[in-house]
Design an enzyme around this catalytic site. Structure first.
Site, PDB file in Angstrom:
ATOM      1  CG  ASN A 273      22.419 -23.238 -22.414  1.00 28.65           C
ATOM      2  OD1 ASN A 273      22.318 -22.107 -21.988  1.00 28.65           O
ATOM      3  ND2 ASN A 273      22.054 -24.517 -21.497  1.00 28.65           N
TER       4      ASN A 273
ATOM      5  CG  PHE B  44      19.186 -16.092 -17.054  1.00 28.17           C
ATOM      6  CD1 PHE B  44      18.552 -17.285 -17.234  1.00 28.17           C
ATOM      7  CD2 PHE B  44      19.466 -15.724 -15.693  1.00 28.17           C
ATOM      8  CE1 PHE B  44      18.343 -18.262 -16.259  1.00 28.17           C
ATOM      9  CE2 PHE B  44      19.377 -16.536 -14.872  1.00 28.17           C
ATOM     10  CZ  PHE B  44      18.909 -17.686 -15.052  1.00 28.17           C
TER      11      PHE B  44
ATOM     12  CB  SER C   7      21.288 -20.462 -15.011  1.00 29.54           C
ATOM     13  OG  SER C   7      22.080 -20.192 -15.864  1.00 29.54           O
TER      14      SER C   7
ATOM     15  CG  ASN D   1      25.291 -20.348 -18.837  1.00 23.31           C
ATOM     16  OD1 ASN D   1      26.377 -20.975 -18.719  1.00 23.31           O
ATOM     17  ND2 ASN D   1      24.168 -21.281 -18.903  1.00 23.31           N
ATOM     18  CB  THR D   2      23.657 -15.636 -14.089  1.00 30.98           C
ATOM     19  OG1 THR D   2      22.922 -15.726 -15.308  1.00 30.98           O
ATOM     20  CG2 THR D   2      23.581 -14.369 -13.470  1.00 30.98           C
TER      21      THR D   2
ATOM     22  CE  LYS E 154      15.720 -26.215 -14.526  1.00 33.58           C
ATOM     23  NZ  LYS E 154      15.226 -25.991 -15.579  1.00 33.58           N
TER      24      LYS E 154
ATOM     25  CG  ASN F 264      19.578 -25.166 -14.399  1.00 37.46           C
ATOM     26  OD1 ASN F 264      19.526 -25.421 -15.808  1.00 37.46           O
ATOM     27  ND2 ASN F 264      18.921 -24.216 -14.052  1.00 37.46           N
TER      28      ASN F 264
HETATM   29  C1  LIG Z   1      19.668 -23.744 -24.753  1.00 36.77           C
HETATM   30  C2  LIG Z   1      19.083 -24.102 -23.334  1.00 36.77           C
HETATM   31  C3  LIG Z   1      18.622 -22.900 -22.509  1.00 36.77           C
HETATM   32  C4  LIG Z   1      17.958 -23.084 -21.185  1.00 36.77           C
HETATM   33  N1  LIG Z   1      17.595 -22.137 -20.349  1.00 36.77           N
HETATM   34  C5  LIG Z   1      17.217 -22.409 -19.242  1.00 36.77           C
HETATM   35  C6  LIG Z   1      16.546 -21.299 -18.529  1.00 36.77           C
HETATM   36  O1  LIG Z   1      16.565 -20.166 -19.001  1.00 36.77           O
HETATM   37  N2  LIG Z   1      16.233 -21.383 -17.288  1.00 36.77           N
HETATM   38  C7  LIG Z   1      16.081 -22.811 -16.542  1.00 36.77           C
HETATM   39  O2  LIG Z   1      15.711 -22.912 -15.520  1.00 36.77           O
HETATM   40  N3  LIG Z   1      16.716 -23.754 -17.313  1.00 36.77           N
HETATM   41  C8  LIG Z   1      17.005 -23.570 -18.528  1.00 36.77           C
HETATM   42  N4  LIG Z   1      17.783 -24.717 -19.647  1.00 36.77           N
HETATM   43  C9  LIG Z   1      17.703 -25.937 -18.748  1.00 36.77           C
HETATM   44  C10 LIG Z   1      16.423 -27.096 -19.089  1.00 36.77           C
HETATM   45  O3  LIG Z   1      15.241 -26.224 -18.530  1.00 36.77           O
HETATM   46  C11 LIG Z   1      16.664 -28.336 -18.539  1.00 36.77           C
HETATM   47  O4  LIG Z   1      16.727 -28.212 -17.133  1.00 36.77           O
HETATM   48  C12 LIG Z   1      17.907 -28.901 -19.083  1.00 36.77           C
HETATM   49  O5  LIG Z   1      18.377 -28.716 -20.263  1.00 36.77           O
HETATM   50  C13 LIG Z   1      18.116 -30.428 -18.947  1.00 36.77           C
HETATM   51  O6  LIG Z   1      17.162 -31.177 -19.606  1.00 36.77           O
HETATM   52  P1  LIG Z   1      17.201 -31.805 -20.956  1.00 36.77           P
HETATM   53  O7  LIG Z   1      18.392 -32.694 -20.784  1.00 36.77           O
HETATM   54  O8  LIG Z   1      15.850 -32.475 -21.283  1.00 36.77           O
HETATM   55  O9  LIG Z   1      17.510 -30.831 -22.068  1.00 36.77           O
HETATM   56  C14 LIG Z   1      18.284 -24.392 -20.614  1.00 36.77           C
HETATM   57  C15 LIG Z   1      18.634 -25.411 -21.674  1.00 36.77           C
HETATM   58  C16 LIG Z   1      19.135 -25.273 -22.704  1.00 36.77           C
HETATM   59  C17 LIG Z   1      19.492 -26.573 -23.591  1.00 36.77           C
END
Ligand SMILES: Cc1cc2nc3c(=O)[nH]c(=O)nc-3n(C[C@H](O)[C@H](O)[C@H](O)COP(=O)(O)O)c2cc1C
Length: 332
Positions: A116, A120, A181, A183-184, A216, A244
């Site tokens: 992804n 934000f 993140s 992505n920023t 985080k 993350n």
């Molecule tokens: C589509 C998507 C959007 C995410 N958006 C955020 C976010 O806005 N802020 C954040 O701290 N982590 C975000 N994450 C990261 C998740 O909170 C998590 O740290 C990461 O996906 C690893 O966990 P997982 O393998 O169980 O998905 C996002 C993950 C995904 C897949």
């Protein structure tokens, strides 16, 4: 069974469209009396005996929903019905912003992963605070994850995080400063000690109610930067979220190497577990372990590695709404 029947249809849609359809339906149902009970019954029995207190907050069980699934807190009344012991909404930015152009979310089913670059997308702190104020109090502890608007200069980041925190402070049981993140542009540079300390200090200065503030971290930090960030958190935060999404493309087909964004899900499992173990060797701070947890064995391994709580996101997409309770029953 219903999810298994619907999954081919959902997976035939673009990943973000599928997420919006499911979230939109859930948001419609959320205010209806009885909706949570029906969803709870449909997703089967949960588990008892898993309560624990971490950073002064009592959790009914240690499995939470990770940030990013419910960015604007629209699903808070309904998501606890899936069995979660806590929710983390966000990331919420101070001002509203649309995020990156679409498409920006991709499934990698053969690796049980997602890529992804949402960037934000957020309704902004004021709108989320209004929504939370108008909803009944969340039935499980609620974490609020704070992000940074695109284009905010590093020098203005402490004030931006502190202001977003101040707007949302009364609505969360804990807060997460997300500087990880991918992505920023420039965000992850704020994990450097000086910037990080300034952000955490500003948030704590606004934290009259002494709510737990967690940091985080990214899984791609060099060892010494990871340790330095933890050292700063020890002085200025009450816990860590590890981790993350990753910029690495290990564990997925080479075609994903060129698709910008953060990788989550199964390929992140080993790295995220290793980082929890490393963090635990460096600090006694509470740790929320997240990244690639798919089943009870993964959750147990993460807790054994030193996490106090765990979270999932990607395995909810592949495993469906019964996944959290299956993990909890296995843990119990
Ligand atoms: C589509 C998507 C959007 C995410 N958006 C955020 C976010 O806005 N802020 C954040 O701290 N982590 C975000 N994450 C990261 C998740 O909170 C998590 O740290 C990461 O996906 C690893 O966990 P997982 O393998 O169980 O998905 C996002 C993950 C995904 C897949």
């Amino acid at each position: 069974m219903l999810y298994e029947a619907l999954k081919p249809l959902l997976f035939s849609l673009d990943a973000e469209t599928a997420h919006e359809e499911v979230s939109g339906l859930m948001a419609l149902l959320a205010p209806l009396p009885g909706a949570a009970s029906v969803l709870s019954a449909l997703t089967g029995p949960g588990a008892k005996g898993l309560e624990k207190t971490v950073f002064g907050v009592r959790f009914p069980n240690p499995l939470g929903l990770a940030a990013g699934f419910d960015k604007d807190g629209r699903l808070v009344p309904l998501l606890p019905a899936l069995g979660f012991g806590f929710l983390e909404i966000g990331s919420v930015t101070l001002e509203p912003q649309p995020g990156n152009p679409k498409p920006r979310l991709f499934r990698v089913p053969e690796s049980r992963a997602l890529v992804n670059r949402m960037g934000f997308n957020s309704e902004g702190a004021r709108a989320v605070a209004r929504r939370l104020a108008a909803s009944p109090k969340c039935s499980v502890p609620l974490g609020i994850n704070l992000g940074l608007n695109k284009g905010t200069e590093a020098a203005k980041a402490p004030a931006a995080y502190a202001q977003a925190f101040g707007i949302l402070a009364e609505h969360g049981d804990y807060f997460v400063v997300n500087v990880s993140s991918p992505n920023t542009p420039g965000l992850r540079d704020l994990q450097k000690v000086d910037d990080l300390a300034a952000i955490l200090e500003a948030v704590q200065d606004a934290n009259a109610a002494r709510k737990p503030v967690l940091l985080k971290l990214a899984p791609d930090l060099a060892d010494e930067d990871f340790a330095a960030a933890i050292g700063t958190a020890e002085k200025l935060a009450q816990g860590l979220v590890v981790s993350n999404t990753t910029l690495s493309r290990g564990g997925v087909d080479a075609k994903w190497a060129a698709e910008a964004g953060g990788l989550s899900g199964a390929p992140l499992k080993v790295r995220a577990t290793e980082l929890v173990r490393r963090a635990r060797s460096l600090t006694q701070l509470p740790i929320v372990g997240v990244g690639g947890i798919e089943n009870a064995d993964d959750a147990r391994e993460r807790l054994t590695a030193g996490a106090d709580l765990v979270q999932i996101y990607t395995s909810l997409i592949y495993g469906g709404p019964r996944a959290p309770k299956a993990i909890l029953r296995g843990l119990a």
